[in-house]
Write a protein that holds these residues in place. Sequence first.
Motif, short mmCIF file in Angstrom:
data_model
loop_
_atom_site.label_atom_id
_atom_site.label_comp_id
_atom_site.label_asym_id
_atom_site.label_seq_id
_atom_site.Cartn_x
_atom_site.Cartn_y
_atom_site.Cartn_z
N ALA A 165 42.84 -32.22 -6.81
CA ALA A 165 42.41 -33.10 -5.72
C ALA A 165 42.86 -32.59 -4.36
N ILE A 166 44.02 -31.91 -4.31
CA ILE A 166 44.53 -31.45 -3.01
C ILE A 166 44.45 -29.93 -2.87
N GLN A 167 43.78 -29.26 -3.84
CA GLN A 167 43.70 -27.80 -3.83
C GLN A 167 45.09 -27.19 -3.76
N SER A 225 42.20 -37.35 -3.33
CA SER A 225 41.27 -36.43 -2.65
C SER A 225 40.85 -37.00 -1.30
N TRP A 254 44.13 -36.98 1.06
CA TRP A 254 44.51 -35.62 1.45
C TRP A 254 43.52 -35.05 2.46
N SER A 255 42.23 -35.37 2.28
CA SER A 255 41.22 -34.91 3.23
C SER A 255 41.38 -35.60 4.57
N ILE A 281 35.36 -34.40 0.85
CA ILE A 281 35.95 -35.17 -0.25
C ILE A 281 35.41 -34.69 -1.59
N ARG A 293 36.95 -31.45 -2.71
CA ARG A 293 38.34 -31.58 -3.18
C ARG A 293 38.44 -32.36 -4.48
N PHE A 294 37.47 -33.19 -4.76
CA PHE A 294 37.57 -34.04 -5.94
C PHE A 294 37.52 -33.20 -7.21
#
Length: 411
Positions: A211-213, A299, A302-303, A320, A323-324
């Motif tokens: 979700a946050i890479q 996600s 964090w975005s 979003i 990142r999801f």
Amino acid sequence: MPDTPNPAAADSAYPSPVPTAAPWWKNEDWLAVLAALPVLIAASKGIFPSETMLPVWFLVISGVALLASLGKKMVPFILGAVIVYALGWASQWIAAQPAVKAYGLEYVIFALGLGLIWSHTLPVPEWLREAVRTEFFIKVGIVLLGATILLPEMLKAGMPGLIQAALVIPVVWYACFFIAKKLKVDEEFGVMLSTAVSICGVSAAIAACGAIQGDRKKLSYVTSIVLLCAVPMMIFMPVVIKQMGLSEAVGGAWLGGTLDTSGSVAAATEQVGKDATKVGVIVKLSQNVLIGVAAFVLSVWWSMRGGANGERGKVSVKVIWERFPKFVIGFVLASVIFSYLVPAEVAAAASKPLKAVREAWFAAAFVCIGLETRLGELFSLGGGRPALAFLGGQVFNIAWTLVLALWLFGK
């Protein structure tokens, strides 16, 4: 969730990679769903691999799913995957021995240990590295996990468990994240640690990392500390439950809400009693159900905060979506389909065989964690502060979950 940027994030030794939109055939999230699909289709028809055929299923399904992204590296991958699977099978064999089983030690611990022994005593050649696909293997396992979470049964038997999970996750998440910030642990690390403590350990950490890479080395750190912490908890918490005179239901709810893997919950609750096992499994599954919700919230958050650098900006649906973690979609769909579209008797009968198939991929994932982890680097990462943050969050988790277990299951 807090939105104040952490200055330590900019000084992280392992900065987050900038998310890029890879084609779906190179995206491990989609490939994990693709790999799980034939298993789920077969399971819906009541078809499962025998013990002797399971390695063939593992190699063929994984190879076909990764074919487009591997290209000419397919042969090295297959050779390496044979070794990875063999070590994973060995870990399951060790865990199944009566002398080992008596201590409640599960296969993931031995899988990690065998991978570490290999990486520290034997070479890890390039052809073996091609098969070190930690996230891919565990994502396949998570999608398969969805098919064994039957929502009508959970809603019927596990409403207190769902309430406990809903109250545990946000409170424990924030507490661990707060502790991590106070210890000057960067936010990327803090997110993975907090999600692992509050939901279900490694699976949740993988979802949070997607979700946050997040950084792979930090993820390896989190998975390792989750497993190391689970062992003493699994051994000593049942003893504490008996010494405190807690009922089996309260003890099961406490174990289900604090132990970070489903296997450790089953092993620990069996030492308390049948009612403890029933309640503990329901509570743990209730937390597992919320993996998808947590991944979506993370996600978006964090975005909105601008990733690891904390640089706020306009957040689009595209960002979003990128990142999801897409494998969570497979997890949710598998749960919904096996809950409402597959005949109830077929779905119930599929639970045990699917568990065996899922554990083959999970065992491979933990072997890979060991193969790609160097203990020297692991212990030096973050100067020990992430480990302290995790332990602090776990202590809070133990106390808070006991309060909720007494309230919800004490009657």
